[in-house]
Design an enzyme around this catalytic site. Structure first.
Site, PDB file in Angstrom:
ATOM      1  N   HIS A 307     -73.506  29.732 -44.575  1.00  0.00           N
ATOM      2  CA  HIS A 307     -73.451  29.485 -46.020  1.00  0.00           C
ATOM      3  C   HIS A 307     -74.568  30.268 -46.685  1.00  0.00           C
ATOM      4  O   HIS A 307     -75.653  30.417 -46.133  1.00  0.00           O
ATOM      5  CB  HIS A 307     -73.624  27.991 -46.328  1.00  0.00           C
ATOM      6  CG  HIS A 307     -73.175  27.624 -47.700  1.00  0.00           C
ATOM      7  ND1 HIS A 307     -73.985  27.784 -48.799  1.00  0.00           N
ATOM      8  CD2 HIS A 307     -71.992  27.154 -48.151  1.00  0.00           C
ATOM      9  CE1 HIS A 307     -73.317  27.398 -49.877  1.00  0.00           C
ATOM     10  NE2 HIS A 307     -72.107  27.017 -49.520  1.00  0.00           N
ATOM     11  N   ASP A 364     -65.689  24.121 -45.500  1.00  0.00           N
ATOM     12  CA  ASP A 364     -64.334  24.568 -45.135  1.00  0.00           C
ATOM     13  C   ASP A 364     -63.984  24.317 -43.682  1.00  0.00           C
ATOM     14  O   ASP A 364     -62.827  24.486 -43.282  1.00  0.00           O
ATOM     15  CB  ASP A 364     -64.206  26.071 -45.444  1.00  0.00           C
ATOM     16  CG  ASP A 364     -64.288  26.327 -46.938  1.00  0.00           C
ATOM     17  OD1 ASP A 364     -65.199  27.065 -47.349  1.00  0.00           O
ATOM     18  OD2 ASP A 364     -63.484  25.736 -47.680  1.00  0.00           O
TER      19      ASP A 364
END
Ligand code: SDX
Length: 428
Positions: A307, A364
């Site tokens: 991320h 996700d």
């Protein structure tokens, strides 16, 4: 005493104020940089070190894995609030009282009718068109049926635009899925809750009664809350910069949908399931794929990991993983894909390549497993992400317009050819 930063350029030292946010984040305010230095700017590909705005909507701390909407922790909101409450909070800044929430939902229901001509646009797409491309087009098409631009100085007009898009977007999402599945389009049912209505429009089969499953209703409500906003991510920054030219709300959101589509961003939830299914088809050899992810010569990346901001566990992934276990258990599904996901997570969390780069599962990684258990087609996963992110996009667009932020127009450093003269084609 205001804090200052000093930058020396060609022997001259310039001072710039340091601004401090309410969570003690600090930024060097370089608004005057180019002017005072005679043209010197900064460069920061991907804006990894550059803030685009001051915002009061979402706070996240990547090192500590903190995420809050308007000061409320994501953990509390996921447990105690419902999606419409969170949407109201993000957009208007406060949790609604009962009267405000009931009116909000009622006004949204009143706006959940979509012009029949939208069906002609959906019909024009090939059945195998990717749902994100369809959704982005339909959202932009809403402008054609609602051409009057929003007067951002009028709270009433903003409110009307907000309930309009929150009412119509779920219908566009459902029609996008039904088109993909060759099923007849269903209309919004104003007797239902917001989530129940979405599920019925998406899943009710012709000639069958649709039975709501509270486990799925609760799981989807929680998933949408967890996706609702995430400060200046790629798609939200797109919505803000498109809106900064004073393009309308629907057009700005349509652009955000396109940005979210990319597999490095919201498209990762679809890419995660495709990756896990690929590993399963290849015999479930997770070690082989871990090696590929670490091989610089191999373009393969472990989708759902890493991320830009979180250098610790994505707090949303933690909540979603618990929800995935609950949903699969409640539905009596033993999904081997989940076993592969958990195997990858275990290996990555003990592998120096991932640990040293602080690559943890993100939002996700597990969401697709729940969507799959709910019977949502893989290509629709990112559409579900957009459905959740809609309130955040609205809130950020509204904040940018109400604060009258300037049009977004970054500078560059030119590295092309210097001046040269035109050569006629016969002499080239
Ligand atoms: C979302 O920004 C947001 O808030 C987004 C989001 C939201 O709510 O809006 O949170 C939603 O988009 C989540 C992210 C979903 N994307 C994926 O899961 C795709 C896989 N992840 C990567 O592509 C990557 O981690 C990014 C794009 C998410 C972040 O990339 P960065 O910050 O630009 O980091 P980087 O590419 O510079 O990587 C740093 C290092 C590199 O190795 P080195 O050059 O240091 O040797 O980590 C490696 C990268 O190669 N790396 C990975 C990896 N992610 C980063 N290696 C293998 N697999 C990965 N997934």
């Amino acid at each position: 005493m205001a804090e200052i930063a000093k930058i020396e350029v060609n022997g001259t030292t310039y001072e710039f104020p340091i601004i401090t946010g309410t969570e003690n984040e600090k930024a060097i305010d370089i608004k005057t940089l180019r002017g005072v230095t005679g043209g010197v700017t900064t460069i920061d590909p991907g804006y990894k070190n550059t803030g685009s705005c001051e915002s009061g909507i979402t706070f996240l701390n990547g090192e500590q894995g903190i995420l809050r909407y308007r000061g409320y922790s994501i953990e509390e909101l996921a447990e105690k609030a419902d999606f419409l409450e969170v949407a109201y909070l993000l957009i208007f800044g406060e949790l609604p009282n009962k009267e405000e929430l009931d009116k909000f939902h009622s006004d949204i229901k009143d706006q959940s009718v979509v012009d029949e001509d939208i069906k002609k646009i959906v019909d024009a797409f090939p059945k195998n068109a990717h749902p994100m491309g369809v959704l982005s087009s339909l959202t932009s098409a809403l402008t054609s049926f609602n051409p009057k631009s929003v007067d951002v100085d009028s709270e009433e007009e903003i409110y009307k635009a907000v309930v309009k898009i929150l009412g119509k977007f779920p219908v566009l999402v459902a029609w996008t899925m039904r088109k993909n599945q060759g099923l007849p389009f269903r209309y919004s049912d104003s007797s239902l809750g917001y989530i129940e209505n979405i599920l019925k429009m998406m899943f009710k089969k012709p000639g069958e009664k649709y039975i709501q499953n509270p486990v799925i209703v609760n799981a989807l409500d929680k998933l949408l809350i967890l996706h609702a906003d995430h400060e200046q991510n790629c798609s939200t920054s797109t919505v803000r910069i498109v809106g900064s030219s004073h393009a309308g709300l629907f057009a700005s959101i349509s652009a955000g949908i396109s940005a979210l589509w990319g597999p490095l961003h919201g498209g990762a939830n679809q890419a995660v399931l495709e990756m896990l299914a690929g590993i399963q088809e290849d015999g479930g050899d997770t070690a082989k794929y871990m090696a590929k992810a670490k091989d610089k010569n191999d373009p393969f990346r472990l989708m759902g990991f890493g991320h830009r901001v979180y250098k610790n566990f994505d707090p949303r992934a933690k909540i979603i993983k618990v929800s995935a276990d609950e949903v699969l258990a409640d539905l009596g599904i033993a999904d081997p894909i989940l076993d592969i996901a958990e195997g990858l997570e275990r290996e990555a969390l003990n592998d120096d390549y991932f640990v040293s780069r602080k690559l943890y599962p993100n939002v996700d990684f597990y969401s697709g497993i729940i969507y799959r258990a709910m019977g949502i087609p893989t290509e629709m996963f990112t559409v579900m992400f957009a459905l959740g992110r809609l309130p955040g996009w609205i809130a950020q667009w509204k904040e940018m317009r109400v604060r009258k932020e300037p049009i977004g127009r970054p500078r560059q450093i030119y590295v092309g050819e210097n001046l040269r003269s035109f050569v006629p084609v016969e002499k080239r």
